[in-house]
Design a protein around this motif. Structure first.
Motif, PDB file in Angstrom:
ATOM      1  N   UNK A  29      23.616 -24.188 -75.717  1.00  0.00           N
ATOM      2  CA  UNK A  29      24.984 -24.715 -75.682  1.00  0.00           C
ATOM      3  C   UNK A  29      25.600 -24.538 -74.301  1.00  0.00           C
ATOM      4  N   UNK A  30      25.360 -23.400 -73.660  1.00  0.00           N
ATOM      5  CA  UNK A  30      25.897 -23.179 -72.318  1.00  0.00           C
ATOM      6  C   UNK A  30      25.343 -24.161 -71.304  1.00  0.00           C
ATOM      7  N   UNK A  53      17.728 -15.912 -82.477  1.00  0.00           N
ATOM      8  CA  UNK A  53      18.165 -17.288 -82.708  1.00  0.00           C
ATOM      9  C   UNK A  53      19.533 -17.542 -82.073  1.00  0.00           C
ATOM     10  N   UNK A  54      20.453 -16.602 -82.186  1.00  0.00           N
ATOM     11  CA  UNK A  54      21.777 -16.758 -81.582  1.00  0.00           C
ATOM     12  C   UNK A  54      21.685 -16.841 -80.067  1.00  0.00           C
ATOM     13  N   UNK A  77      18.699  -6.984 -76.870  1.00  0.00           N
ATOM     14  CA  UNK A  77      18.960  -6.520 -78.233  1.00  0.00           C
ATOM     15  C   UNK A  77      18.152  -7.323 -79.253  1.00  0.00           C
ATOM     16  N   UNK A  78      18.046  -8.623 -79.026  1.00  0.00           N
ATOM     17  CA  UNK A  78      17.245  -9.440 -79.933  1.00  0.00           C
ATOM     18  C   UNK A  78      15.777  -9.081 -79.893  1.00  0.00           C
ATOM     19  N   UNK A 103      22.452 -14.124 -72.555  1.00  0.00           N
ATOM     20  CA  UNK A 103      21.621 -13.192 -71.795  1.00  0.00           C
ATOM     21  C   UNK A 103      21.849 -11.751 -72.239  1.00  0.00           C
ATOM     22  N   UNK A 104      23.069 -11.453 -72.669  1.00  0.00           N
ATOM     23  CA  UNK A 104      23.344 -10.107 -73.169  1.00  0.00           C
ATOM     24  C   UNK A 104      22.609  -9.830 -74.474  1.00  0.00           C
ATOM     25  N   UNK A 105      22.414 -10.864 -75.279  1.00  0.00           N
ATOM     26  CA  UNK A 105      21.734 -10.691 -76.563  1.00  0.00           C
ATOM     27  C   UNK A 105      20.216 -10.633 -76.430  1.00  0.00           C
TER      28      UNK A 105
END
Length: 276
Positions: free
Chosen positions: A166-167, A158-159, A23-24, A18-20
């Motif tokens: 995965x989470x 993508x990350x 920014x993504x 969620x943090x990314x």
């Protein structure tokens, strides 16, 4: 792996995903939106009809060219041909900046406006006039940022998706993990929209000439329209998924009745008369 460990690992992966998200979104917007000449020209095209933008363009051209064409500049910005000149000028500036960033030169980026003027208005003959659009001192910083954006624009979204998946996969309760991911995505979208609004305010505040603030604000709004749309989309989709997970957890899905889990034991044998 115990349930507590799985829950902690799932929470860490989902929080990082969620943090990314904001920014993504910014990296993808810059890498695939701003760096594409065709999309950039299409985004900037409606600004040709903005009065503040027209006045700013006229002031900039007059300050660079000087007296020979001063009477014609402002009248030209009110003609339909200005739209063509605006598109061609934005295309030339964007291509010149991209060429300087990718080629690795250290010279000042300039654009010749004489071919643009000749294409849209044959009655005006200008000498070769180079207008500076980017000083050489900013090329190195812009080049480094462009290289980072080319990588981050693909890998950050993508990350974020991989970490979120995965989470959810390792969580002990996947419905709760999906709800947390959806709420985190909505929060990331809200932060993205807030950052765009703050960036607009800071950009207009730092302008040395307040006269050009309406034009710069119009340009900023046009360039960040995609980011604002993405931020609202993230908020809407995140809240919708979280609400769906909550409703299904509270009321559940209607299920068909199932039979007994195991074989039904035979009823006790009644003793026969002979046994009695």
């Amino acid at each position: 792996m115990t349930s507590r460990v799985r829950g902690a690992l799932s929470a860490a992966l989902i929080a990082l995903a969620c943090l990314l998200v904001p920014f993504g979104a910014v990296a993808a917007w810059a890498a695939y939106g701003l760096a594409d000449t065709g999309r950039y020209v299409t985004t900037m095209a409606p600004l040709a009809a903005d009065p503040a933008v027209r006045d700013s363009v006229a002031d900039a051209v007059e300050s660079e060219v000087g007296e020979p064409v001063r009477p014609l500049v402002r009248s030209f910005t009110r003609t339909p041909a200005f739209g063509t000149a605006w598109d061609e000028g934005n295309r030339a500036v964007h291509q010149a900046v991209l060429r300087a960033v990718r080629d690795g030169g250290h010279h000042e980026v300039t654009v010749d406006i004489a071919p643009i003027a000749a294409r849209v208005e044959h009655r005006v003959a200008l000498p070769r006039t180079e207008i500076a659009v980017l000083p050489a001192s900013q090329l190195d910083r812009l080049r480094k940022g462009y290289d980072v954006l080319e990588v981050a624009g693909f890998w950050l979204p993508l990350s974020a998706a991989v970490l979120a998946a995965a989470g959810i996969a390792v969580a002990a309760c996947r419905r709760r993990a999906l709800t947390a991911t959806a709420l985190g995505t909505a929060l990331g979208g809200a932060l993205l929209g807030f950052a765009v609004a703050v960036g607009r305010r800071l950009t207009l505040t730092d302008l040395p000439d307040p006269v050009h603030r309406p034009a710069v604000g119009a340009v900023y709004d046009a360039l960040t329209a995609t980011l604002r749309t993405v931020s609202w989309l993230l908020v809407a989709v995140g809240l919708a998924v979280a609400l769906t997970c909550w409703l299904t957890g509270r009321y559940g899905w209607p299920r068909a009745r199932r039979g007994p889990a195991g074989p039904v034991p035979d009823p006790a044998q009644q003793p026969t008369r002979a046994q009695a």
